[in-house]
Design an enzyme around this catalytic site. Structure first.
Site, mmCIF file in Angstrom:
data_model
loop_
_atom_site.group_PDB
_atom_site.id
_atom_site.type_symbol
_atom_site.label_atom_id
_atom_site.label_comp_id
_atom_site.label_asym_id
_atom_site.label_seq_id
_atom_site.Cartn_x
_atom_site.Cartn_y
_atom_site.Cartn_z
ATOM 1 N N ARG A 81 4.037 -4.884 -3.793
ATOM 2 C CA ARG A 81 3.142 -5.480 -2.794
ATOM 3 C C ARG A 81 1.719 -5.545 -3.334
ATOM 4 N NH1 ARG A 81 3.357 -2.835 2.992
ATOM 5 N NH2 ARG A 81 2.164 -1.212 1.953
ATOM 6 N N LYS A 184 -2.782 -6.802 1.435
ATOM 7 C CA LYS A 184 -3.313 -5.538 1.969
ATOM 8 C C LYS A 184 -4.739 -5.366 1.460
ATOM 9 C CE LYS A 184 -1.510 -1.004 3.204
ATOM 10 N NZ LYS A 184 -1.120 -1.247 4.598
ATOM 11 N N GLU A 220 1.178 -8.703 14.778
ATOM 12 C CA GLU A 220 0.995 -7.336 14.309
ATOM 13 C C GLU A 220 0.578 -6.450 15.470
ATOM 14 O OE1 GLU A 220 0.817 -5.583 11.241
ATOM 15 O OE2 GLU A 220 0.559 -7.096 9.689
HETATM 16 C C1 LIG Z 1 -0.080 -1.210 5.475
HETATM 17 C C2 LIG Z 1 0.071 -2.059 6.691
HETATM 18 C C3 LIG Z 1 1.233 -2.024 7.484
HETATM 19 C C4 LIG Z 1 2.355 -1.064 7.257
HETATM 20 O O1 LIG Z 1 2.988 -1.209 6.026
HETATM 21 P P1 LIG Z 1 3.884 -0.033 5.476
HETATM 22 O O2 LIG Z 1 4.281 -0.515 4.131
HETATM 23 O O3 LIG Z 1 5.039 0.117 6.384
HETATM 24 O O4 LIG Z 1 3.031 1.182 5.441
HETATM 25 C C5 LIG Z 1 1.320 -2.903 8.555
HETATM 26 N N1 LIG Z 1 0.308 -3.744 8.864
HETATM 27 C C6 LIG Z 1 -0.833 -3.778 8.142
HETATM 28 C C7 LIG Z 1 -1.917 -4.718 8.536
HETATM 29 C C8 LIG Z 1 -0.985 -2.943 7.025
HETATM 30 O O5 LIG Z 1 -2.121 -2.989 6.327
#
Ligand SMILES: *Cc1c(COP(=O)(O)O)cnc(C)c1O
Length: 342
Positions: A81, A184, A220
């Protein structure tokens, strides 16, 4: 253990541990990384990470098993990722092997800070990739820093899983339709601070964001992904190019199908059709699963299973996933990476 920490009362707070990993990208390649005791980054005041948000992060955890071993949960997925995020922001990829070795080295160097099995805590790892150097024009940096630091964190739900309520954001989106929602990056979080604070101040856990093009579908839940269990026992989670692809979410999709025998799919979750769900939750590394008691949507307050009780399938999914992470339940092939402490 020689460190003295009140394991039972850990929250999610920064703690300066003895060691972190740092690697520099210069002259078009990654230089050898190392562990350092220096917890301060020294970067140019003109670094693109500071001005134009050319930065990305990750989050993953190391868990102590009942027998005292330490293991990472799916770090290869975080590495991949971060590579996708790096591509989107024109940053160099951190190779998967380098990422995993760095994560392991940080866990190993700070292994006394991995909370004991019984505490329900874990060691949270925060990888960070930032563009640095003497550049002030809007362009990608030439130099980068990749670092991973860590801190022990507590079990999110100390008194056991508990549902909370969320509110649909009407005034703000989290990400643009073809923006950086799937990456991210800190910028998405900066944009979510104000709606998040508004939600907290009015008594909600966090914000439900709708899809930015039509505002009809759930995207989200704050900084976590949404899932619902339909009344005929299907695990459903939104599909959209502007959602951050949660590793927890994909793990739950797999477990719902292959361990719980449910139908499981990604698809549209219309905000005016919440009646199809018997249970709902938010998922991510930090809390694993946060059961959603109810959602405030304008004047309408929609309750799923209960405002106080956790639904049976949500609980089963939580137990299965946490069992795997802590080594009590057999993991699907390739999900667990042991960290050897010699
Ligand atoms: C990191 C994140 C998540 C959760 O991802 P995981 O890989 O399950 O920890 C969900 N939404 C957002 C906006 C994130 O930044």
């Amino acid at each position: 253990m020689t460190v003295t920490i009140d394991w039972e009362n850990l929250g999610f707070d920064y703690m300066k541990l003895p060691y972190r990993y740092i690697a520099h990208y210069t002259d078009g390649q990654w230089q050898a990384g190392e562990l350092t005791e220096d917890a301060t980054l020294h970067i140019s005041e003109s670094s693109p990470a500071l001005h134009y948000g050319q930065q990305a992060f990750e989050g993953l955890k190391a868990y102590r098993t009942k027998s005292g071993e330490i293991q990472l949960f799916r770090p290869d997925q975080n590495a991949e990722r971060l590579q996708k995020t790096a591509d989107r922001l024109m940053m160099p990829q951190v190779p998967t092997e380098m990422f995993i070795e760095a994560a392991k080295s940080v866990v190993k160097a700070n292994h006394e800070y991995v909370p004991p099995y019984e505490s329900g805590g874990s060691l949270y790892l925060r990888p960070l990739l930032i563009g640095v150097g003497d550049i002030i024009g809007v362009q990608p940096a030439h130099d980068y820093i990749f670092t991973i630091f860590a801190m022990p964190v507590g079990n999110y739900f100390k008194g056991g899983l508990a549902p909370t309520k969320f509110i649909v954001s009407r005034d703000f989106d989290r990400a643009a339709p073809h923006g950086t929602g799937a990456a991210k990056v800190g910028g998405n979080y900066a944009a979510s601070l104000l709606p998040g604070a508004n939600a907290h101040n009015t008594g909600y856990s966090d914000v439900i964001y709708l899809d930015p093009s039509t505002h009809t579908k759930i995207e989200e839940v704050g900084s976590a992904n949404f899932f619902g269990i339909t009344k005929d026992n299907e695990f459903v989670t939104p599909l959209s190019p502007s959602i951050l692809p949660s590793i927890t979410k994909y793990s739950l999709l797999y477990l719902a199908k292959n361990r719980l025998g449910l139908k499981a799919s990604e698809g549209d979750v219309f905000i005016d059709d919440l009646d199809r769900f018997a249970e709902a939750g938010a998922c991510g590394t930090a809390a694993v699963i946060s059961p959603i008691g109810g959602i405030q949507n304008g004047d309408d307050f929609h309750v799923f299973y209960s405002e106080t009780e956790v639904g049976p399938i949500t609980r089963k999914l939580y137990d299965e996933l946490v069992g795997i992470q802590k080594g009590d339940v057999t993991a699907p092939e390739g999900w667990i990476y042991k960290v050897e402490i010699d």
